[in-house]
Scaffold this motif. Structure first.
Motif: not given
Length: 410
Positions: A83, A307, A326, A329
């Protein structure tokens, strides 16, 4: 020859049961790949109150959603790309629809929430309050920390409940939080509203969340976790009214003619909705102790991901930018990738609340927590091989003595 063979066997057995020295133990541990740690929290530059102390760890709460989520470090699916690097001390990415947890870092670590706690207020009170109702703001509603975020509501001003929600979610108005908690708290007012928030958190399975203030301003004993925030966010994004509010870019606070005050415009301070394709909205937060906190959600190719991050520093990326990285990802992972799941509302309500065990003064909490088949006595594991070795020595001496006696008789 028999005696020599017996001695050889004894030496081999003694070597196998010999206690491991600290140095040897360290060498063994170093051979096992360590779990990548999460970033450490930085000390606040401004201290206005004592640092909040997290409650004792409850082992059962750390495995909600799956045992892999109990780690204080990084957890990602096998063969997943690493990540992006973020400054958040804990974070989690999950699928809003399936509930699959795609990855996280310290997902069940306690942290202070700041204004992302307003999402728990929204999840609790949105179904209770009529958005068209006109209510009067009181002076008590404006009892907030000096310099903290506010919409600009006036005591004695009359506003629709919908206006309060927009002020809460767009501008993070702490006075709006107090007013909404008071309205939904019944005869107890704000205290009743906060109690309802905690009850709803438990209903969602957010067992590490405890609200003290409706707004998220720091208070003694007020904590949450990245996992809990994902549960709360999932409940929020299941509400169509909430979705409409958090995607609103601008709203107008009406004039209060009776008070001689003009109306004014407010703007959503969550940059994700302006700069991230497919953004569904979210919430920002900041206090001296919590640092930067963030919750954001987005949709891409039919997938809706959320997230959550806590304890972030704004350099080199701001909170929403760390959230966006994130999310990118997470969207890059295959739909079946998972390390756990978000539990369903009500799933943990029937579970009794375990009694927390204070950490030992001799061992860190992770060593005090025991698992089946492990010795939880400090140093206790070293005495088992010593006892076995002592028994073998006695047996060896007896056998040698008997062999010698047999040889003399022959």
């Amino acid at each position: 020859m028999k005696l020599r063979a017996l001695v050889t066997v004894f030496v081999v057995l003694a070597t196998l049961v010999a206690p491991v020295t600290p140095g040897a133990a360290a060498a063994t541990e170093s051979a096992v790949p360590a779990v990548p740690p999460c970033p450490k929290a930085k000390a606040p530059k401004v201290v206005r109150s004592p640092r909040p102390t997290p409650p004792p760890t409850v082992a059962q709460h750390r495995v909600v959603g799956g045992e892999a989520l109990a780690t204080p470090g990084l957890v990602v699916p096998p063969q997943a790309p690493p990540p992006p690097k973020v400054t958040a001390t804990s974070w989690l990415v999950a699928d809003l629809d399936t509930g699959q947890v795609l990855g996280g870092c310290g997902p069940h670590e306690y942290a202070t929430p700041a204004s992302v706690q307003k999402l728990l207020l929204a999840a609790t009170m949105l179904p209770r309050l009529d958005p068209t109702q006109v209510v009067t703001v009181t002076r008590e509603d404006l009892d907030i920390a000096p310099g903290s975020s506010a919409v600009g509501l006036l005591p004695g001003g009359r506003y629709r409940v919908e206006t309060l929600w927009l002020g809460l979610l767009l501008q993070s108005g702490n006075e709006a939080a107090n007013a909404l908690a008071r309205l939904g708290g019944g005869p107890e007012g704000v205290a009743g509203g906060v109690r309802a928030m905690n009850e709803y958190a438990r209903h969602l399975g957010a067992l590490q969340t405890h609200a003290v203030t409706a707004s998220g301003l720091d208070g003694p004993g007020q904590f949450t976790s990245a996992y809990d925030l994902a549960l709360i966010a999932r409940a929020c994004f299941a509400d169509s009214t909430f979705n409409r509010y958090v995607r609103t870019e601008r709203a107008r606070i009406p004039a209060q003619k009776a008070l001689g005050a003009k109306g004014f415009q407010i703007q959503n301070n969550n940059q994700l909705i302006y700069r991230y394709p497919g953004a569904l909205g979210g919430k920002t937060g900041f206090t001296d102790y919590a640092r930067h906190t963030y919750v954001g959600a987005a949709e891409r190719d039919g997938r809706r991901l959320v997230v959550t991050l806590l304890g972030a520093e704004p350099q080199p990326l701001r909170g929403w930018e760390q959230g966006a990285a994130l999310l990118d990802w997470g969207f890059g992972l295959p739909p079946e990738a998972t390390v756990g799941r978000l539990v369903d509302p009500g799933e943990w309500e029937a579970e009794p609340t375990p009694t927390p065990t204070p950490p030992s003064q001799d061992l860190p909490p992770a060593q005090v927590t025991t698992s089946a088949g492990l010795d939880d006595t400090p140093g206790g594991g070293r005495y088992v091989p010593l006892a076995v070795g002592a028994v073998l020595i006695v047996l060896a001496v007896v056998l040698v003595w008997r062999m010698r006696g047999s040889a003399r008789r022959r």
